[in-house]
Write an enzyme that holds these catalytic residues in place. Structure first.
Site, PDB file in Angstrom:
ATOM      1  CB  SER A   1      55.535  29.181   7.387  1.00 46.35           C
ATOM      2  OG  SER A   1      54.524  29.913   7.859  1.00 46.35           O
ATOM      3  N   GLY A   2      58.114  27.739   6.763  1.00 41.95           N
ATOM      4  CA  GLY A   2      58.969  26.819   6.544  1.00 41.95           C
ATOM      5  C   GLY A   2      60.934  27.337   6.296  1.00 41.95           C
ATOM      6  CG  HIS A   3      61.167  30.370   3.973  1.00 35.28           C
ATOM      7  ND1 HIS A   3      61.814  28.347   3.018  1.00 35.28           N
ATOM      8  CD2 HIS A   3      60.385  29.906   3.474  1.00 35.28           C
ATOM      9  CE1 HIS A   3      60.815  28.748   1.778  1.00 35.28           C
ATOM     10  NE2 HIS A   3      60.340  29.773   2.070  1.00 35.28           N
TER      11      HIS A   3
ATOM     12  CG  ASP B   1      55.925  35.346  -0.853  1.00 33.00           C
ATOM     13  OD1 ASP B   1      55.203  35.521  -0.052  1.00 33.00           O
ATOM     14  OD2 ASP B   1      56.488  34.640  -0.633  1.00 33.00           O
TER      15      ASP B   1
ATOM     16  CG  HIS C   1      60.057  27.759  -1.811  1.00 34.62           C
ATOM     17  ND1 HIS C   1      60.009  28.516  -2.948  1.00 34.62           N
ATOM     18  CD2 HIS C   1      58.844  28.066  -1.299  1.00 34.62           C
ATOM     19  CE1 HIS C   1      60.325  30.262  -2.134  1.00 34.62           C
ATOM     20  NE2 HIS C   1      59.166  29.644  -0.567  1.00 34.62           N
TER      21      HIS C   1
END
Lengths: 331, 331
Positions: free
Chosen positions: A55-57, A110, A219
């Protein structure tokens, strides 16, 4: 840390709750697996298209779930890969007689988790395909990858594969199509600021008041060079040249051009960047058929932007023009 | 100052150039007057709907020009009203046999310049109507206004009036409609950070690392109180209560709910805020018919958000559902 957040550990689930509250009847939320999916999927009429990463994107990828885009997304925590179990459950939940295609950006965590989930799903008799995206030209290997990183170019892979899936293409055809798009798309980004994951509470890297990180990863991974702040046009020239020369793009090409904000950069600045990028395309004989200015793949509240070019052909132009319906306008 | 900018004085024109480069064939740019308009307007078949205020609030209003929304927008410099001459030229360029309606947020500079432009245009025989928007419940008078400020609620006035204009409503009917929407909409915002106009080069106000400005104006005007940072849900409770109690909204009402980002807040946080706002609507017996989560009316790169509630009736529900086509998805 100055953010809109409650308990930092609830950041992702509460964002996902908000997303489904805003899309009742269209999206479903499976809290156990951090999973967002279309209410009307899976269907045995089409291959299911799924994705999951840290997450965070956002809007990547949970806000790209909808008709003509992803059928489901299964994010991990902020900047951390979804666990194998989440990936596996996502594949199983979206299992279709036509198969399941997962699109994965090239990060070790991932890829490893999705690969394991794929093996487990195949052992259960599910037909699974994969396309790896690595459009970021900034660095060859990075802190999180062997090979290039996957960034905003991923959206073109989603869009093309999802549109073709709606048309009934087979899993094998979609894998070939996704690889074709990935081979034709290049990106590079730049950061003006760092960003702060809620549960970490402090910036992921330090950067001086007059510095920029050219080629930054989503990131905060180091890019090509730490440079002094420059005029916007000079920054875009660097991004454009790196992206343009890598494929390379050639005079006469028809392209899609994306200026993607990294989360903290206002849309006014993104259009100012688009201006120079569009002028450079013209200078280099590229015809911009489709353009995208906004936020697609971000790094929380990072100030910064990336430039993506996709080389088009008739097939891709038709696929990009297909209808799509997602919470955030991405295509 | 760390921004994507060339010469700070070119910030607005270069943003506008980018906007029209990205919307060739749909939007036109008249550099002399900072003016963005639909390529196919004006038309004597409909009232023209226009707006102009300071820049720095994008997508308001230049990125809300398109079919079903504004016919033209004429911004001033960052946080400064468009000159009388720009307003007048915008009215003249969009002159239609059905008349021209300008929508103006309640700031002294904007109102004064538009009023003068209106007088000059009427002297030339143009039929001009006006709707003033003042949806911000934070403060009664402010540094830039007599009376309340106009903020993100403005988008509902644009949408309703523009949709009704496409249906052939008269100028008088549209003025009445705009006033009805304005009377039914309430907003309040909060800032976590300040912002920096490019030509000023420094933040417009100072704020401590643990402070928020509750009820902030979109030019950084003081709000109701300077408070300590709180959990997101507590912040939304304050915004919701202020907005809810002001109209007041009542159990059984059908509403539109907007969570608007102020420019530097990522969409992940906006959906986290939407979650609590939607739950509060449910608790108070409000049915959310339409929701809007994203950036609508910003303050450059300010971190912050605002909450807007609009009380609906059958007429407004139908108008909000009408098609619209603008560069940035706003409706």
């Amino acid at each position: 840390m100055k953010k809109f957040v409650n308990d930092p550990h609830d950041f992702v689930p509460q964002m996902l709750e908000g997303l489904v509250l805003a899309n009742a009847g269209k999206l479903e939320y499976v809290p156990q697996y951090n999973l967002i999916c279309r209410s009307d999927m899976p269907s045995d009429d089409k291959v299911s298209i799924i994705q999951g990463s840290g997450s965070g994107h956002e809007p990547a990828h949970v806000m790209a779930v909808g008709r003509g885009m992803l059928d489901a997304a299964v994010p991990g925590g902020v900047f951390s890969a979804p666990p194998v179990e989440y990936c596996l459950e996502c594949i199983k939940l979206m299992n279709s007689a036509r198969g399941v295609l997962y699109l994965v950006n090239n990060y070790q965590g991932d890829r490893m988790n999705w690969d394991m989930a794929r093996e487990l799903a195949e052992a259960e008799g599910i037909n699974v395909g994969v396309v790896v995206i690595d459009d970021d030209v900034a660095v060859k290997d990075s802190t999180h990858t062997v090979g290039r990183r996957g960034v905003a170019g991923n959206f073109f892979v989603i869009k093309a594969c999802a549109a073709a899936a709606e048309q009934g293409k087979s899993l094998e055809e979609l894998v070939a199509l996704g690889e074709k798009v990935n081979a034709a798309v290049r990106s590079m980004g730049v950061a003006l600021s760092s960003c702060t994951p809620p549960a970490k509470g402090e910036p992921i890297f330090a950067i001086g008041a007059d510095e920029i990180e050219m080629g930054v990863g989503i990131h905060g991974e180091p890019g090509r060079s730490r440079e002094k702040l420059q005029p916007a046009d000079a920054i875009i020239e660097q991004l454009f040249q790196a992206v343009h020369d890598d494929l390379p793009f050639n005079s006469g090409d028809r392209v899609a051009l994306m200026i993607n904000g990294l989360g903290g950069t206002p849309v006014s600045e993104l259009y100012l960047l688009y201006r120079k990028a569009a002028l450079l395309c013209e200078e280099h004989g590229l015809t911009v058929v489709n353009n995208y200015v906004g936020e697609y793949c971000t790094s929380l509240e990072m100030a910064g932007a990336s430039l993506t070019l996709l080389k088009l052909d008739q097939e891709l132009e038709a696929l990009l023009a297909a209808p799509a319906e997602v919470p955030i306008r991405v295509f």
